[in-house]
Write an enzyme that holds these catalytic residues in place. Sequence first.
Site, PDB file in Angstrom:
ATOM      1  N   LYS A  70      65.935  28.959  45.082  1.00 25.06           N
ATOM      2  CA  LYS A  70      64.665  28.304  45.412  1.00 25.06           C
ATOM      3  C   LYS A  70      64.176  27.534  44.194  1.00 25.06           C
ATOM      4  O   LYS A  70      64.212  28.062  43.070  1.00 25.06           O
ATOM      5  CB  LYS A  70      63.639  29.373  45.827  1.00 25.06           C
ATOM      6  CG  LYS A  70      62.327  28.807  46.376  1.00 25.06           C
ATOM      7  CD  LYS A  70      61.382  29.918  46.846  1.00 25.06           C
ATOM      8  CE  LYS A  70      60.090  29.350  47.428  1.00 25.06           C
ATOM      9  NZ  LYS A  70      59.172  30.400  47.896  1.00 25.06           N
ATOM     10  N   SER A  97      56.917  29.541  52.471  1.00 27.79           N
ATOM     11  CA  SER A  97      57.344  28.421  51.664  1.00 27.79           C
ATOM     12  C   SER A  97      58.860  28.374  51.428  1.00 27.79           C
ATOM     13  O   SER A  97      59.379  27.315  51.069  1.00 27.79           O
ATOM     14  CB  SER A  97      56.636  28.472  50.309  1.00 27.79           C
ATOM     15  OG  SER A  97      57.039  29.612  49.568  1.00 27.79           O
ATOM     16  N   SER A 109      56.018  34.333  52.292  1.00 24.86           N
ATOM     17  CA  SER A 109      56.940  33.208  52.110  1.00 24.86           C
ATOM     18  C   SER A 109      58.424  33.547  52.143  1.00 24.86           C
ATOM     19  O   SER A 109      59.253  32.651  52.169  1.00 24.86           O
ATOM     20  CB  SER A 109      56.633  32.484  50.795  1.00 24.86           C
ATOM     21  OG  SER A 109      55.531  31.636  50.949  1.00 24.86           O
TER      22      SER A 109
END
Lengths: 499, 494
Positions: free
Chosen positions: B79, B160, B184
Amino acid sequence: MSNYRIQGATGEWEVVIGLEVHAQITSASKLFSGADTTFGAEPNTQVSLIDAAMPGMLPVPNAECIRQAVRTGMAIEAEINTYSRFDRKNYFYADLPQGYQISQLYHPIVGEGQLLIEKDEKAGIPEDKIIGIERIHVEQDAGKLMHDQHPTMSYVDLNRCGVALMEIVSKPDMTSPAEAGAYVRKLRSILRYVGSCDGNMEQGSMRADVNVSVRKVGSTELGTRTETKNVNSVRFVMAVIESEVRRQVDLIEDGGEVVQETRLYDPDKNETRSMRSKEDAHDYRYFPDPDLLPVNLEDSFLAECRASLPELPDAKRTRYIEELGLSEYNAAVLTVEVETFARFETLLGITAKHLGKPESEIATTVANWSMSTAPGVVKSLGDEANLEYATAEAQAAILGMQGAGDISGSQAKEIYEIVLKTGREPAEIAETEGLKQLSDTGAIETEIDKILEANQDKVEQYKAGKDKLFGFFVGQTMKAMQGKANPQVVNELLKGKLG
Amino acid sequence: MTNLTDLGVAAIRNGVANGDFTAREVAEAFNANVAAAKELNAFIVTTPEKALEAADAVDADRAAGKELGSMAGVPIGMKDLFATKGVQTTAASHILEGFTPEYESTVSSNLWAAGAGMLGKLNLDQFAMGSSNETSYFGNVTSPWRRPDGANTPMSPGGSSGGSSTAVSARLAPAATGTDTGGSIRQPAAFTGITGIKPTYGRCSRWGVVAFASSLDQAGPMAHDVRDCAIMLGAMAGFDPKDATSLDLPVPDWEAALNSDLKGKKVGIPREYRMDGTDPEILQSWDNGIAWLKDAGAEVVDISLPHTKYALPAYYIIAPAEASSNLARYDGVRYGLRDLPEGAGLQDMYAATRAEGFGDEVKRRILIGTYVLSAGFYDAYYTQAQKIRTLVAQDFENAFKECDVILAPTTPTASFGLGEKSADPLGMYLNDVFAVPASLAGLPAMSVPCGVNSEGLPLGLQIVGKAFDEQGVMNAGLAIEERAGFTAKPEKWW
């Protein structure tokens, strides 16, 4: 109560003063990063990723800084908060990479304490006075902007950014510039004793925000205060108060009003000027720093902090007077600075050992030597003196010879001069240079007999009651001995022979 | 021959260790999938050479007879919130575009040390703020899943960690890192039919992870199944002296202790999560989960988490408050974007840089956070929210006196079409309603796929455990996984 008054057109005014002293904590690394804290390094050479607030960097508390703040709190007899917490103070500035300063607003590590300022009538402090301390909290210092490096740009040096500070907040207990000056000096002395701050105001490791308000004598209400930031010497602290008091009184008497604001001191003009007023004050949006856990202090840690505290200035001064028999003046002078008392105590210890006498018996002699005789010799020699030779051992050897009666006071000085110039051994100097006084009764007796023989008439007159002639015989004997006889021995022998 | 990109962490690790295939073959296969999936926009930066380099090192170690790490030969997606040395790290923002760190986050370092390799940096909601992956400066990620209605509506992969969920679900990576501040990891996992766990707060170091809300941010793995998550979390977790909130506890061997026999365990069902208007299909999936856990031997008990309805509002005060301060460092002075208009002073530069560098959602949260911390509002908002946070945590403490884990839906709905909710920030925030309480309490929580709804879109079930009891969470997750028989895969259309 201070007798400091300001004579205004409408009557007498008095001043109320509170100080916030920022003291840089002595520690090898910063409050939340491992970066070095040495003063005077090349710009931006002591900046970690954390200090530069790179993305994802996190603060980790430096235990040594916590320890020093706790020890300082103990030294001012303050309440130590076993639970404290760090808060963020948010504002934007180029010297503050994180966009917030990590400080302690809601739960400071040290609560209420106090310190004593001594009476100093000459300075206008008629009696000893306790000044209250509100709190001590720990926080990060900011970096430094440099505006003089480029015609259109400012540069930022982050070396100082993140260095640990203690903010020591007094109560508004001071009522004259002299008290404020004495407070800063006493605080600095305590910090240096504790070793938590070097107290070096020129380098900025200690600086004060000076809060001042005025009111009519007899009034119990506080006036509106101003805060003059970052004042970096005791003299300037006092000057700020003098000038701010005058300005406020004039302003009020001219029908104006004091505005609560932040001011800056201009030492060249000796005046303060407005920096920003309360209206455009920042909203700092304080909140607990979520990167840090609360600081919980354990009993064993507190005990260790307490055990590590040295004898503090007030206790030391009392001991010097009560146990060593020093005068108040000597005790006060010797205990202000760590270096001074350390030199004195070392010298006293070695000398007492040399002489096999208790310290209390020779303390005054050693105090006089280290406060006046020795500095006098150094001063008179000027550049000729090599201070590396001014060892405690050498001085103790001289004081030992003097205490044993082997040398006189003036001989001690002469020997010390030679020591400072050459580094030779005091005993060897005394021997080689003939700087010894004779205590050999045989030699002195021989001379005395000759003198009495040659001055029969005076002997008669003395015996008839003309006591003053005793000094004549002493003088003659000393002269015959070329000044090297021990005057005490001469006195005793003469007394015996003259009956 | 096996399609290597269908394999998960355990299968790859074992296959490489056994010599069934080389780490390089695996890396090449995933690199190819990544290169062919640009349309999904899951990656901001791809690093095929890094994946190959790590694979070659593993192959060399194996050839030399050296012991291999727990992730040896597994290429993963990272990420883009984790700082990676020498590789652009942006948090999907314009303000950090072009920023290349000189340091490696602790979590990514741990993964590389365990033998994993990096396929690239995964797209996300800007600064991890969002629930649909529509706030990235680099464009939204598109879920590989579609409704079978022929409309080909691009779907949200959740947020997210939407790049992570898409990459795993579309077989661009066998696993990916995620971060979870208020759901998330769990919500995107649920939206894409994969498994993800947010461990106990403090398990994974936050050092080198771009901060959103420090007291909530927690990294975790996203993968195909519970076992893969157990392996990867084991590699990511561990005490880090560089993070003052890191847990100083040993990392258990979660994989070795996986056990789906729940005899003697109690599963709590929080009655407050049965909210009015919840999608009946979500409620049905929850009932299925309850039945599976009973089947696995667990006793099901009714519990109460009375402050649940206050959790989301409290979260949307605390998280923006912390974010407003955490994001102050992006000021154009030292790195990243600098917008210096002609003749501008410092304040002008701040304003221009931040106006240009932050997206709307980030600005919205900075404004909310600044507002709730300002003088006169602090007590009414921030202090109250902190009190609620304490009460929410107490709710869980009380509940865990009666049960070992809690079962609930991960999200109130399945995935939605991109753009369908972006005009309604509050509606978007509601997506996290089931996820946020565990975040506020710092508890381990996992989402496992449990089936598809009538539109063919995946649904997830959430298991919340006691602090430090990731094992209990994963064991319950495994029990569901074994019974749900979730095999649905998105049809490849990209």
